[in-house]
Design a protein around this motif. Structure first.
Motif, PDB file in Angstrom:
ATOM      1  N   LYS A 107     107.538 137.007  59.132  1.00  0.00           N
ATOM      2  CA  LYS A 107     108.715 137.660  58.545  1.00  0.00           C
ATOM      3  C   LYS A 107     109.981 136.940  59.001  1.00  0.00           C
ATOM      4  CE  LYS A 107     111.120 142.078  58.220  1.00  0.00           C
ATOM      5  NZ  LYS A 107     111.145 143.488  58.643  1.00  0.00           N
ATOM      6  N   HIS A 108     110.033 136.579  60.278  1.00  0.00           N
ATOM      7  CA  HIS A 108     111.174 135.840  60.820  1.00  0.00           C
ATOM      8  C   HIS A 108     111.401 134.536  60.048  1.00  0.00           C
ATOM      9  CE1 HIS A 108     113.942 134.116  63.772  1.00  0.00           C
ATOM     10  NE2 HIS A 108     113.191 133.020  63.728  1.00  0.00           N
ATOM     11  N   HIS A 109     110.300 133.875  59.671  1.00  0.00           N
ATOM     12  CA  HIS A 109     110.388 132.607  58.938  1.00  0.00           C
ATOM     13  C   HIS A 109     110.417 132.810  57.422  1.00  0.00           C
ATOM     14  CE1 HIS A 109     110.163 130.221  62.521  1.00  0.00           C
ATOM     15  NE2 HIS A 109     108.962 130.642  62.841  1.00  0.00           N
ATOM     16  N   GLU A 110     110.513 134.072  57.013  1.00  0.00           N
ATOM     17  CA  GLU A 110     110.627 134.441  55.602  1.00  0.00           C
ATOM     18  C   GLU A 110     109.448 133.971  54.748  1.00  0.00           C
ATOM     19  OE1 GLU A 110     114.532 133.100  54.402  1.00  0.00           O
ATOM     20  OE2 GLU A 110     115.513 134.595  55.670  1.00  0.00           O
ATOM     21  N   VAL A 111     108.242 134.104  55.312  1.00  0.00           N
ATOM     22  CA  VAL A 111     107.028 133.803  54.558  1.00  0.00           C
ATOM     23  C   VAL A 111     106.718 135.026  53.700  1.00  0.00           C
ATOM     24  CG1 VAL A 111     104.557 133.275  54.713  1.00  0.00           C
ATOM     25  CG2 VAL A 111     106.163 132.267  56.362  1.00  0.00           C
ATOM     26  N   GLN A 112     106.543 134.789  52.432  1.00  0.00           N
ATOM     27  CA  GLN A 112     106.293 135.873  51.480  1.00  0.00           C
ATOM     28  C   GLN A 112     105.010 136.622  51.832  1.00  0.00           C
ATOM     29  OE1 GLN A 112     106.084 134.442  47.451  1.00  0.00           O
ATOM     30  NE2 GLN A 112     105.257 136.356  46.687  1.00  0.00           N
ATOM     31  N   LYS A 113     105.062 137.942  51.734  1.00  0.00           N
ATOM     32  CA  LYS A 113     103.879 138.777  51.974  1.00  0.00           C
ATOM     33  C   LYS A 113     102.945 138.708  50.774  1.00  0.00           C
ATOM     34  CE  LYS A 113     105.386 142.415  55.093  1.00  0.00           C
ATOM     35  NZ  LYS A 113     105.488 143.859  55.235  1.00  0.00           N
ATOM     36  N   GLY A 114     101.671 139.022  51.027  1.00  0.00           N
ATOM     37  CA  GLY A 114     100.706 139.154  49.945  1.00  0.00           C
ATOM     38  C   GLY A 114     100.124 137.865  49.413  1.00  0.00           C
ATOM     39  N   LEU A 115     100.412 136.747  50.053  1.00  0.00           N
ATOM     40  CA  LEU A 115      99.858 135.474  49.596  1.00  0.00           C
ATOM     41  C   LEU A 115      98.389 135.364  49.991  1.00  0.00           C
ATOM     42  CD1 LEU A 115     102.749 133.091  50.734  1.00  0.00           C
ATOM     43  CD2 LEU A 115     102.307 133.910  48.410  1.00  0.00           C
ATOM     44  N   LYS A 116      97.631 134.634  49.198  1.00  0.00           N
ATOM     45  CA  LYS A 116      96.250 134.341  49.585  1.00  0.00           C
ATOM     46  C   LYS A 116      96.297 133.411  50.791  1.00  0.00           C
ATOM     47  CE  LYS A 116      94.318 135.174  45.157  1.00  0.00           C
ATOM     48  NZ  LYS A 116      93.397 134.927  44.159  1.00  0.00           N
ATOM     49  N   LYS A 117      95.253 133.465  51.610  1.00  0.00           N
ATOM     50  CA  LYS A 117      95.239 132.735  52.884  1.00  0.00           C
ATOM     51  C   LYS A 117      95.550 131.248  52.697  1.00  0.00           C
ATOM     52  CE  LYS A 117      92.503 131.754  56.977  1.00  0.00           C
ATOM     53  NZ  LYS A 117      91.265 131.991  57.706  1.00  0.00           N
ATOM     54  N   GLN A 118      94.886 130.576  51.767  1.00  0.00           N
ATOM     55  CA  GLN A 118      95.081 129.133  51.597  1.00  0.00           C
ATOM     56  C   GLN A 118      96.505 128.817  51.153  1.00  0.00           C
ATOM     57  OE1 GLN A 118      92.720 126.931  52.662  1.00  0.00           O
ATOM     58  NE2 GLN A 118      94.411 125.512  52.467  1.00  0.00           N
ATOM     59  N   GLU A 119      97.051 129.649  50.278  1.00  0.00           N
ATOM     60  CA  GLU A 119      98.428 129.445  49.819  1.00  0.00           C
ATOM     61  C   GLU A 119      99.405 129.619  50.984  1.00  0.00           C
ATOM     62  OE1 GLU A 119     101.380 131.010  46.231  1.00  0.00           O
ATOM     63  OE2 GLU A 119      99.555 132.142  46.691  1.00  0.00           O
ATOM     64  N   ARG A 120      99.193 130.664  51.787  1.00  0.00           N
ATOM     65  CA  ARG A 120     100.047 130.911  52.962  1.00  0.00           C
ATOM     66  C   ARG A 120      99.951 129.746  53.943  1.00  0.00           C
ATOM     67  NH1 ARG A 120      97.504 134.967  54.975  1.00  0.00           N
ATOM     68  NH2 ARG A 120      96.657 133.909  56.763  1.00  0.00           N
ATOM     69  N   LYS A 121      98.727 129.269  54.186  1.00  0.00           N
ATOM     70  CA  LYS A 121      98.533 128.151  55.128  1.00  0.00           C
ATOM     71  C   LYS A 121      99.264 126.897  54.641  1.00  0.00           C
ATOM     72  CE  LYS A 121      95.661 129.193  58.488  1.00  0.00           C
ATOM     73  NZ  LYS A 121      96.156 129.175  59.853  1.00  0.00           N
ATOM     74  N   ASN A 122      99.191 126.619  53.344  1.00  0.00           N
ATOM     75  CA  ASN A 122      99.870 125.442  52.804  1.00  0.00           C
ATOM     76  C   ASN A 122     101.387 125.565  52.920  1.00  0.00           C
ATOM     77  OD1 ASN A 122      97.564 123.950  52.132  1.00  0.00           O
ATOM     78  ND2 ASN A 122      97.365 124.989  50.159  1.00  0.00           N
ATOM     79  N   ILE A 123     101.908 126.760  52.694  1.00  0.00           N
ATOM     80  CA  ILE A 123     103.354 126.981  52.832  1.00  0.00           C
ATOM     81  C   ILE A 123     103.773 126.784  54.286  1.00  0.00           C
ATOM     82  CG2 ILE A 123     105.130 128.793  52.793  1.00  0.00           C
ATOM     83  CD1 ILE A 123     103.765 129.788  50.173  1.00  0.00           C
TER      84      ILE A 123
END
Length: 165
Positions: A107-123
């Protein structure tokens, strides 16, 4: 002129999963490593990272995680074992870790919630590489490239800087 024994603060981020990593940032030096395969490897790497840094100058943030209901029994055991090994290594150097949940530092780094794991990891990998490139950091004993294994640790170390300074 700096005294010979002067040390900067060291910020460490640990993603404690078996496929996680560790990142240290000290002054303008940054270093990230994939998690070693053994507790001996963890201890040796940690000792090498700390060098002669005093525990009072280390700000270590470790991801506070737990098993999920959909995780398999053996993966839960392996994960818990790795997590406990990191805690033991950290304690053996008289460092008190700061535990932070993934939702808090993301949240501090403003990573969007609800992303699939692989998409979140790539971001996170992209964010980690941008952080490395934008900070005039000198890579230390590694290539200076964020990987899927080290990205979370790099962003945890950045979180440590943001929360400590």
């Amino acid at each position: 002129m700096l005294q010979k024994n002067y040390r900067f603060k060291m910020y460490i981020g640990i993603d404690p999963g078996k496929s996680g990593g560790i990142c240290s940032i000290e002054d303008n030096r940054i270093r990230a490593n994939k998690c070693p395969d053994s507790v001996q490897g963890m201890a040796e790497l940690f000792k090498d990272i700390l060098e002669d840094t005093s525990p009072k100058d280390v700000f270590l943030y470790i991801e506070k995680v737990w098993a999920m209901p959909h995780d398999g029994k053996s993966s839960i055991f392996t994960f818990g074992q790795n997590y406990g090994q990191w805690e033991g290594v950290i304690a053996s150097f008289n460092i008190i870790p700061i535990y932070v949940t993934p939702s808090t530092w993301m949240k501090h780094h403003e990573v969007q919630k609800g992303l699939k794991k692989q998409e979140r990891k790539n971001i996170l990998k992209q964010m980690a590489q941008e952080f490395i490139n934008s900070g005039n950091y000198m890579s230390y004993q590694w290539k200076g490239v964020a990987t899927l294994a080290t990205a979370d640790a790099i962003m945890l170390a950045k979180y440590a800087i943001d929360k400590t300074d």
